[in-house]
Design an enzyme around this catalytic site. Structure first.
Site, mmCIF file in Angstrom:
data_model
loop_
_atom_site.group_PDB
_atom_site.id
_atom_site.type_symbol
_atom_site.label_atom_id
_atom_site.label_comp_id
_atom_site.label_asym_id
_atom_site.label_seq_id
_atom_site.Cartn_x
_atom_site.Cartn_y
_atom_site.Cartn_z
ATOM 1 N N GLU A 1 1.501 -2.588 10.203
ATOM 2 C CA GLU A 1 2.159 -3.760 10.786
ATOM 3 C C GLU A 1 3.667 -3.710 10.639
ATOM 4 O O GLU A 1 4.403 -4.084 11.558
ATOM 5 C CB GLU A 1 1.610 -5.037 10.143
ATOM 6 C CG GLU A 1 2.014 -6.323 10.864
ATOM 7 C CD GLU A 1 3.375 -6.884 10.481
ATOM 8 O OE1 GLU A 1 3.884 -7.764 11.200
ATOM 9 O OE2 GLU A 1 3.956 -6.432 9.450
ATOM 10 N N GLU A 2 4.151 -3.254 9.492
ATOM 11 C CA GLU A 2 5.598 -3.261 9.249
ATOM 12 C C GLU A 2 6.359 -2.337 10.198
ATOM 13 O O GLU A 2 7.576 -2.455 10.322
ATOM 14 C CB GLU A 2 5.897 -2.883 7.795
ATOM 15 C CG GLU A 2 5.444 -3.902 6.762
ATOM 16 C CD GLU A 2 6.214 -5.214 6.813
ATOM 17 O OE1 GLU A 2 7.122 -5.350 7.668
ATOM 18 O OE2 GLU A 2 5.913 -6.105 6.007
ATOM 19 N N HIS B 1 -2.096 -7.674 6.908
ATOM 20 C CA HIS B 1 -1.748 -6.261 6.734
ATOM 21 C C HIS B 1 -1.505 -5.890 5.273
ATOM 22 O O HIS B 1 -0.862 -6.635 4.523
ATOM 23 C CB HIS B 1 -0.557 -5.858 7.616
ATOM 24 C CG HIS B 1 0.753 -6.532 7.297
ATOM 25 N ND1 HIS B 1 1.665 -5.988 6.422
ATOM 26 C CD2 HIS B 1 1.305 -7.671 7.760
ATOM 27 C CE1 HIS B 1 2.728 -6.765 6.363
ATOM 28 N NE2 HIS B 1 2.540 -7.796 7.148
ATOM 29 N N ASP C 1 4.576 -10.508 1.573
ATOM 30 C CA ASP C 1 4.386 -10.152 2.976
ATOM 31 C C ASP C 1 3.722 -8.769 2.993
ATOM 32 O O ASP C 1 4.397 -7.765 2.799
ATOM 33 C CB ASP C 1 5.733 -10.126 3.685
ATOM 34 C CG ASP C 1 5.671 -9.577 5.092
ATOM 35 O OD1 ASP C 1 4.572 -9.565 5.689
ATOM 36 O OD2 ASP C 1 6.720 -9.125 5.598
ATOM 37 N N HIS D 1 11.187 -10.136 2.961
ATOM 38 C CA HIS D 1 11.652 -8.750 2.936
ATOM 39 C C HIS D 1 12.691 -8.496 1.848
ATOM 40 O O HIS D 1 13.438 -7.520 1.918
ATOM 41 C CB HIS D 1 12.174 -8.309 4.304
ATOM 42 C CG HIS D 1 11.070 -7.997 5.268
ATOM 43 N ND1 HIS D 1 11.276 -7.265 6.411
ATOM 44 C CD2 HIS D 1 9.743 -8.282 5.247
ATOM 45 C CE1 HIS D 1 10.119 -7.128 7.063
ATOM 46 N NE2 HIS D 1 9.182 -7.748 6.371
ATOM 47 N N ASP E 1 -0.157 -14.064 8.408
ATOM 48 C CA ASP E 1 1.022 -13.371 7.894
ATOM 49 C C ASP E 1 1.967 -14.432 7.337
ATOM 50 O O ASP E 1 1.727 -15.636 7.480
ATOM 51 C CB ASP E 1 1.672 -12.551 9.011
ATOM 52 C CG ASP E 1 2.396 -11.317 8.499
ATOM 53 O OD1 ASP E 1 2.864 -11.360 7.345
ATOM 54 O OD2 ASP E 1 2.487 -10.324 9.239
#
Length: 348
Positions: free
Chosen positions: A221-222, A70, A187, A322, A242
């Protein structure tokens, strides 16, 4: 065998990381992906959600594979223009306010104009606020200090800034001589760069895949639904590429490919997982098996949406997911090797 060159990889990844792409505002990076793939003579098309799908034909088209990574990232939106001329935020994606405290950011207006700013605790000054150290880092207390002369709401509105404008965080990309890369949004841009280079090199080297394979660069995706649609009916296996999540009790590290056996959605397909382990061991690809307790992927989103597929999740190990993330090229290399051998293998 196709190998990922370290310099070529880092050059591409740095370019991708420096393009802002919070979920909901990914047009610029999708255009970059299109340009890259078209220059490699790889055909693409977009789905209605704005994601990009590239296809490499294989010997067999009746049964197909799909891989996804993503391009969308964490970010924020303007929630409120405060009376003091600062902005209150609403987060896009699952992360904490303390992870962005002190970060520089870009505010993009609906007209496309951009302004810079810094995300700070309202009570940031320890010389003024007794609670500077103890105040909760939450939506009520965090604000954006805009790098313009603004003293009130009207000053901000005159700039064209309004509720709903996207806010992106500086990635702060740094590549070390020892092979680490530190940045926000590894990510999942670390995996996007892997797939792009593999597609390009396999095409350049005329490597014929056993099965037609579609590569989805998803853009939601998030927020949970990037890869849950536009899956060809011929698809048998679906692999999300991922990040591997690191922390206490985790096996994943920054030097191997992480093969996820279970996340918050439940176990991944057992036979496909075992197939990936067998490929890693046969080709001496360093790997770790792991469970990510608070995690979901495009593959799990596809399963939840009712697709009859075998699903898997692998990726490079990413530290401090994150937040301000880090990985090492050896993990990137191992991930690329496993994907390459998987693409040339038989279906499970």
């Amino acid at each position: 065998m196709v190998q990922i060159n370290q310099k070529e990889y880092f050059d591409l990844l740095e370019q991708i990381l420096n393009v802002t792409s919070p979920s909901g505002n990914t047009e610029t990076i999708i255009q970059l992906m299109e340009k890259y793939l078209h220059s490699a003579n790889i055909s693409t098309y977009r789905n209605n959600k704005g994601g990009l799908i590239a296809t490499i034909p294989g010997k067999i088209s009746e049964k197909q594979r799909m891989l996804t990574a993503h391009v969308d990232t964490l970010g924020a939106m303007v929630k409120e223009i405060k009376a003091n001329g600062r902005l209150r935020l609403d987060l896009i994606g699952g992360f904490t306010y303390n992870s962005i405290e002190g970060e520089n950011c870009v505010i993009e207006t609906s007209s496309g104009k951009t302004y810079t700013g810094t995300i700070l605790l309202h009570q940031a000054s320890v010389h003024v606020y007794k609670e500077a150290r103890t105040a909760e880092r939450n939506q009520a207390n965090m604000e954006v200090r805009i790098d313009e002369i603004v003293k009130n709401q009207e000053d901000v509105k005159k700039l064209g800034i309004s509720v709903g404008d996207f806010v992106s965080f500086y990635p702060r990309v740094e590549i070390t001589p020892s092979g680490f890369i530190k940045s926000r949004h590894l990510d999942d841009k670390a995996s996007v760069a892997i797939l792009l280079l593999l597609m390009k090199k396999m095409t350049e080297n005329n490597i014929e895949l056993p099965y037609t394979t579609n590569f989805l660069l998803s853009n939601n995706e998030e927020i949970g639904y990037g890869g849950n649609s536009n899956i060809p009916t011929e698809t048998i296996e679906y692999m999300a590429v991922d990040m591997g999540a690191m922390g206490d009790g985790q096996s994943t590290d920054e030097y191997t490919v992480s093969i996820c056996v279970k996340d918050g959605s439940g176990p991944y397909h057992y036979a496909l997982r075992k197939h990936l382990v067998q490929l890693a061991e046969k080709h001496e690809v360093p790997y770790q098996l792991d469970i990510y307790p608070y995690y979901g992927s495009d593959a799990s989103a596809a399963i939840r949406s009712g697709h009859d597929i075998k699903h898997a999740l692998i990726g490079p190990g990413i530290d401090s997911s994150h937040a301000y993330e880090r990985t090492h090229f050896s993990s990137i290399k191992a991930t690329g090797q496993l994907i390459y051998h998987y693409l040339l293998s038989d279906l499970v």
